[in-house]
Motif scaffolding. Structure first.
Motif, PDB file in Angstrom:
ATOM      1  N   ARG A 169       0.825  -1.213   0.000  1.00  0.00           N
ATOM      2  CA  ARG A 169       0.000   0.000   0.000  1.00  0.00           C
ATOM      3  C   ARG A 169       0.856   1.259   0.000  1.00  0.00           C
ATOM      4  N   GLY A 198      -3.140  -4.707  -1.082  1.00  0.00           N
ATOM      5  CA  GLY A 198      -2.413  -3.444  -1.039  1.00  0.00           C
ATOM      6  C   GLY A 198      -2.743  -2.564  -2.235  1.00  0.00           C
ATOM      7  N   LYS A 201      -6.148  -0.915  -1.867  1.00  0.00           N
ATOM      8  CA  LYS A 201      -6.205   0.191  -0.915  1.00  0.00           C
ATOM      9  C   LYS A 201      -5.616   1.477  -1.489  1.00  0.00           C
ATOM     10  N   THR A 202      -4.617   1.365  -2.352  1.00  0.00           N
ATOM     11  CA  THR A 202      -3.939   2.562  -2.843  1.00  0.00           C
ATOM     12  C   THR A 202      -4.367   2.958  -4.254  1.00  0.00           C
TER      13      THR A 202
END
Length: 376
Positions: A169, A198, A201-202
């Protein structure tokens, strides 16, 4: 007392332009970073090492904090307040030669790029790299790519899947890694689900995953664009979900749910889902049982209490063709998904792998039909 030689050398060192200081207890050596470069003092103890090191730290504390023999009490107060400390206060902590003080600095909200560089000189660790990459000043500074490169290389040795999620992330923040590295992390996510979480989420809208828009996207686009243009959050979220990037996101969520094997990763995954659907998340969200969640989503009034949101939902529901209204219901299901769904399960099991997937089956079994509807 310190030997005269050690006392002299240590006091001379402390009067220099000291930037950071660490103590190698095994080799009884003090290492310092100064404005002129690195320096070291090999200690010559005249008593047991632990007692001598305590005396060394008292001298350092007196010089840095101005309080003789006051280091332990001062450290506790510094670490409690460090989240709001000024940069100059954090500088002092880096000169104490204490791991706890260093940990306080790397987690501090006032961390700067320069202080991150000094902290990295003191100790290079994945925990510290992650902590520092959570600070905007560091992400925008010269240390960002150094820390990201370290985390990418360390991923091969990371043992905690939840920490893998966090590392991925953080390194996916803009400008920290090159495109080939990003694509390699995505590819490895086929075997390590934590990596994909990850990405969710980003980069929820920029996943390196080719998917065509939903089959109904083209026909519904005019209706959704018109409603979204008038501020309808449900229309905007449905348009986002049905377009190609949204289909890539939902397909990746489905993949992660089917492969999850660690509770920490599952928590991260549900946080990612909450973030993605936050614009339509009803105030009544917080269900602990999937059957109640699905029932409430089918009765919009049971979960959307805000009058304006209710109006927007009804207007969009009326505007959609009859056969597409179930898409809106599934969208609301996903908007109600959150970490509370996991609490009853994780409170009764510490299973991993296939055992965890079996324990989660009541939740995932309820979500998959709605994911399949939104992303066929």
């Amino acid at each position: 007392m310190l030997t005269p030689e050690d006392s002299l050398r240590l006091n001379v060192l402390l009067k220099q332009d000291l930037r950071a200081l660490r103590i190698d207890e095994g080799k009884m050596t003090v290492h310092a970073l100064t404005g002129r470069g690195e320096a070291r003092i090999v200690l010559n103890p005249n008593c047991p090492d632990d007692k001598y090191l305590r005396q060394v730290r008292e001298v350092i504390s007196s010089a840095v904090l101005g309080v003789p023999h006051g280091y332990p009490a001062y450290l506790k107060r510094w670490t409690r307040r460090v989240g709001h400390a000024r940069a100059e206060s954090l500088e002092g902590l880096l000169k104490l030669g204490e791991p706890e003080a260093l940990a306080a600095v790397v987690h501090a909200s006032g961390l700067t790029d320069e202080l991150a560089s000094r902290a990295w000189w003191l100790l290079q660790s994945s925990d510290h790299a992650r902590a520092m990459l959570r600070r905007e000043a560091v992400v925008n500074g010269s240390m960002a790519r150094v820390l990201a490169e370290f985390l990418v290389e360390f991923l091969a040795y990371e043992e905690q899947p939840a920490q893998m999620v966090e590392s991925v992330r953080l390194v996916l923040q803009p400008g920290l890694i090159d495109e080939p590295v990003r694509l390699d992390l995505w590819k490895k996510g086929q075997r390590k689900t934590a990596y994909r979480v990850g990405f969710l989420k980003t980069l929820p809208d920029r996943l390196p995953h080719d998917r065509a828009p939903h089959p109904r996207h083209g026909d519904l686009a005019p209706v959704l664009e018109a409603a979204a243009g008038q501020g309808n959050v449900f229309a905007a979220q449905l348009r986002r979900s049905l377009d190609a990037p949204g289909q890539a996101y939902l397909d990746t969520v489905r993949f992660a749910l089917s492969k999850c094997s660690d509770q920490g990763v599952v928590v991260h995954l549900f946080e990612a889902i909450e973030d993605y659907f936050a614009p339509i998340r009803p105030s009544a969200a917080g269900h602990r049982r999937i059957e109640h969640l699905i029932d409430d989503a089918a009765r919009m009034d049971a979960c959307v209490a805000d009058p304006e949101r209710c109006r927007q939902f009804r207007e969009l529901d009326d505007a959609l063709p009859t056969e597409d209204r179930l898409l809106l219901e599934s969208l609301l299901v996903m908007g109600l998904v959150g970490e509370p769904l996991l609490a009853p399960i994780f409170g009764n099991t510490d299973a991993v792998g296939s055992g965890l997937r079996m324990a989660l089956d009541p939740v995932t079994g309820g979500l998959f039909p709605h994911l399949d509807r939104l992303c066929p």
